[in-house]
Design a protein around this motif. Structure first.
Motif, PDB file in Angstrom:
ATOM      1  N   ILE A  72     -11.611  -0.772 -55.300  1.00 58.42           N
ATOM      2  CA  ILE A  72     -12.716  -0.969 -54.163  1.00 58.42           C
ATOM      3  C   ILE A  72     -13.451  -2.209 -54.530  1.00 58.42           C
ATOM      4  O   ILE A  72     -13.988  -2.758 -53.471  1.00 58.42           O
ATOM      5  N   PHE A  73     -13.813  -2.179 -55.629  1.00 55.23           N
ATOM      6  CA  PHE A  73     -14.696  -3.378 -56.104  1.00 55.23           C
ATOM      7  C   PHE A  73     -14.324  -4.897 -55.489  1.00 55.23           C
ATOM      8  O   PHE A  73     -14.850  -5.628 -54.957  1.00 55.23           O
ATOM      9  N   THR A  74     -12.989  -4.918 -55.756  1.00 49.19           N
ATOM     10  CA  THR A  74     -12.390  -6.249 -55.370  1.00 49.19           C
ATOM     11  C   THR A  74     -12.333  -6.205 -54.031  1.00 49.19           C
ATOM     12  O   THR A  74     -12.354  -7.452 -53.476  1.00 49.19           O
ATOM     13  N   LEU A  75     -12.012  -5.273 -53.125  1.00 49.31           N
ATOM     14  CA  LEU A  75     -12.052  -5.326 -51.623  1.00 49.31           C
ATOM     15  C   LEU A  75     -13.256  -5.642 -51.323  1.00 49.31           C
ATOM     16  O   LEU A  75     -13.433  -6.377 -50.349  1.00 49.31           O
ATOM     17  N   LYS A  76     -14.342  -5.118 -51.793  1.00 43.64           N
ATOM     18  CA  LYS A  76     -15.821  -5.136 -51.363  1.00 43.64           C
ATOM     19  C   LYS A  76     -16.203  -6.861 -51.611  1.00 43.64           C
ATOM     20  O   LYS A  76     -16.653  -7.156 -50.854  1.00 43.64           O
ATOM     21  N   ALA A  77     -15.617  -7.419 -52.659  1.00 41.30           N
ATOM     22  CA  ALA A  77     -16.020  -8.783 -53.038  1.00 41.30           C
ATOM     23  C   ALA A  77     -15.351  -9.691 -52.050  1.00 41.30           C
ATOM     24  O   ALA A  77     -15.875 -10.501 -51.666  1.00 41.30           O
ATOM     25  N   MET A  78     -13.942  -9.292 -51.731  1.00 41.30           N
ATOM     26  CA  MET A  78     -13.352 -10.379 -51.070  1.00 41.30           C
ATOM     27  C   MET A  78     -13.869 -10.222 -49.557  1.00 41.30           C
ATOM     28  O   MET A  78     -14.021 -11.133 -48.744  1.00 41.30           O
ATOM     29  N   LEU A  79     -14.120  -9.030 -49.060  1.00 40.67           N
ATOM     30  CA  LEU A  79     -14.792  -8.780 -47.597  1.00 40.67           C
ATOM     31  C   LEU A  79     -16.122  -9.301 -47.420  1.00 40.67           C
ATOM     32  O   LEU A  79     -16.626  -9.818 -46.410  1.00 40.67           O
ATOM     33  N   THR A  80     -16.997  -9.010 -48.525  1.00 48.40           N
ATOM     34  CA  THR A  80     -18.346  -9.427 -48.494  1.00 48.40           C
ATOM     35  C   THR A  80     -18.514 -10.739 -48.154  1.00 48.40           C
ATOM     36  O   THR A  80     -19.582 -11.342 -47.474  1.00 48.40           O
ATOM     37  N   GLY A  81     -17.848 -11.635 -49.142  1.00 51.40           N
ATOM     38  CA  GLY A  81     -17.592 -13.108 -48.902  1.00 51.40           C
ATOM     39  C   GLY A  81     -17.567 -13.582 -47.501  1.00 51.40           C
ATOM     40  O   GLY A  81     -17.924 -14.654 -47.030  1.00 51.40           O
ATOM     41  N   ARG A  82     -16.801 -12.611 -46.714  1.00 52.37           N
ATOM     42  CA  ARG A  82     -16.473 -13.100 -45.280  1.00 52.37           C
ATOM     43  C   ARG A  82     -17.460 -12.432 -44.145  1.00 52.37           C
ATOM     44  O   ARG A  82     -17.089 -12.607 -43.084  1.00 52.37           O
ATOM     45  N   GLY A  83     -18.409 -11.619 -44.728  1.00 53.94           N
ATOM     46  CA  GLY A  83     -19.396 -11.006 -44.056  1.00 53.94           C
ATOM     47  C   GLY A  83     -18.561  -9.900 -43.149  1.00 53.94           C
ATOM     48  O   GLY A  83     -19.117  -9.378 -42.113  1.00 53.94           O
ATOM     49  N   GLN A  84     -17.667  -8.901 -43.507  1.00 55.22           N
ATOM     50  CA  GLN A  84     -16.793  -8.066 -42.906  1.00 55.22           C
ATOM     51  C   GLN A  84     -16.441  -7.014 -43.792  1.00 55.22           C
ATOM     52  O   GLN A  84     -15.344  -6.594 -43.723  1.00 55.22           O
ATOM     53  N   CYS A  85     -17.433  -6.470 -44.366  1.00 55.20           N
ATOM     54  CA  CYS A  85     -17.171  -5.392 -45.275  1.00 55.20           C
ATOM     55  C   CYS A  85     -17.330  -3.907 -44.963  1.00 55.20           C
ATOM     56  O   CYS A  85     -16.430  -3.081 -45.134  1.00 55.20           O
ATOM     57  N   GLU A  86     -18.116  -3.480 -44.024  1.00 59.36           N
ATOM     58  CA  GLU A  86     -18.458  -2.237 -43.564  1.00 59.36           C
ATOM     59  C   GLU A  86     -17.265  -1.546 -42.838  1.00 59.36           C
ATOM     60  O   GLU A  86     -16.728  -0.406 -43.241  1.00 59.36           O
ATOM     61  N   LYS A  87     -16.626  -2.069 -41.895  1.00 63.47           N
ATOM     62  CA  LYS A  87     -15.562  -1.555 -41.038  1.00 63.47           C
ATOM     63  C   LYS A  87     -14.468  -1.142 -41.879  1.00 63.47           C
ATOM     64  O   LYS A  87     -13.836  -0.269 -41.918  1.00 63.47           O
ATOM     65  N   PRO A  88     -13.952  -2.132 -42.568  1.00 60.27           N
ATOM     66  CA  PRO A  88     -12.684  -1.839 -43.424  1.00 60.27           C
ATOM     67  C   PRO A  88     -12.927  -0.779 -44.407  1.00 60.27           C
ATOM     68  O   PRO A  88     -11.882   0.094 -44.674  1.00 60.27           O
ATOM     69  N   ARG A 117     -24.633  -3.311 -50.071  1.00 56.03           N
ATOM     70  CA  ARG A 117     -26.075  -3.318 -50.242  1.00 56.03           C
ATOM     71  C   ARG A 117     -26.620  -4.424 -49.926  1.00 56.03           C
ATOM     72  O   ARG A 117     -26.067  -5.668 -50.397  1.00 56.03           O
ATOM     73  N   PRO A 118     -27.291  -4.696 -49.114  1.00 57.25           N
ATOM     74  CA  PRO A 118     -27.914  -6.037 -48.629  1.00 57.25           C
ATOM     75  C   PRO A 118     -28.838  -6.513 -49.821  1.00 57.25           C
ATOM     76  O   PRO A 118     -29.477  -5.954 -50.564  1.00 57.25           O
ATOM     77  N   PRO A 119     -28.851  -7.959 -49.893  1.00 55.52           N
ATOM     78  CA  PRO A 119     -29.574  -8.445 -51.164  1.00 55.52           C
ATOM     79  C   PRO A 119     -31.250  -8.004 -50.984  1.00 55.52           C
ATOM     80  O   PRO A 119     -31.653  -7.922 -49.859  1.00 55.52           O
ATOM     81  N   ARG A 120     -31.761  -8.083 -52.069  1.00 53.14           N
ATOM     82  CA  ARG A 120     -33.236  -7.646 -52.104  1.00 53.14           C
ATOM     83  C   ARG A 120     -34.176  -8.805 -51.429  1.00 53.14           C
ATOM     84  O   ARG A 120     -33.857  -9.971 -51.687  1.00 53.14           O
TER      85      ARG A 120
END
Length: 122
Positions: A72-88, A117-120
């Motif tokens: 799940i961490f790997t998935l979040k890292a890959m998708l966050t970099g592309r700006g498409q994390c929440e829906k998947p 989580r959005p950056p602070r």
């Protein structure tokens, strides 16, 4: 001599043939579950199928029982970099609920998956 413990699962709830199957092999049954059990629109089912194919590619097509915190961490890292994390991630949570509730698979707890989580602000 001790008697073996009887199964507490109702008859017909176990799906032993599903254990160990790769995620990609369960995408079609999951799509049918979304369409007929959850009553999702055809467009939503198409999107969920797309997200599950993407998740399968990113994680290397593991069995649902093998998806854990690191995957799940790997998935979040890959998708966050592309700006498409929440829906998947939401799709993965629904998939894990399907695996637990309908296929009786021992998967990672879907409620433990948290969104990005959005950056602070400074």
């Amino acid at each position: 001599m001790a008697m073996p413990k009887a199964s507490t699962a109702p008859a017909g709830t176990k799906c032993p043939g599903e254990r160990g199957r790769p995620l990609s092999a369960l995408i079609e049954p999951f799509s049918q579950y979304c369409a007929y059990q959850l009553n999702y629109s055809p467009a939503s089912v198409k999107n969920y199928r797309h997200y599950m194919n993407k998740i399968s590619r990113v994680l290397g097509d593991p069995a649902p029982e093998d998806i854990g915190r690191m995957e799940i961490f790997t998935l979040k890292a890959m998708l966050t970099g592309r700006g498409q994390c929440e829906k998947p991630l939401y799709c993965l949570k629904t998939f894990l609920r399907f695996c637990r509730g309908h296929l009786n698979l021992d998967t990672f707890d879907p409620e433990a998956i948290r969104g990005h989580r959005p950056p602070r602000r400074e």
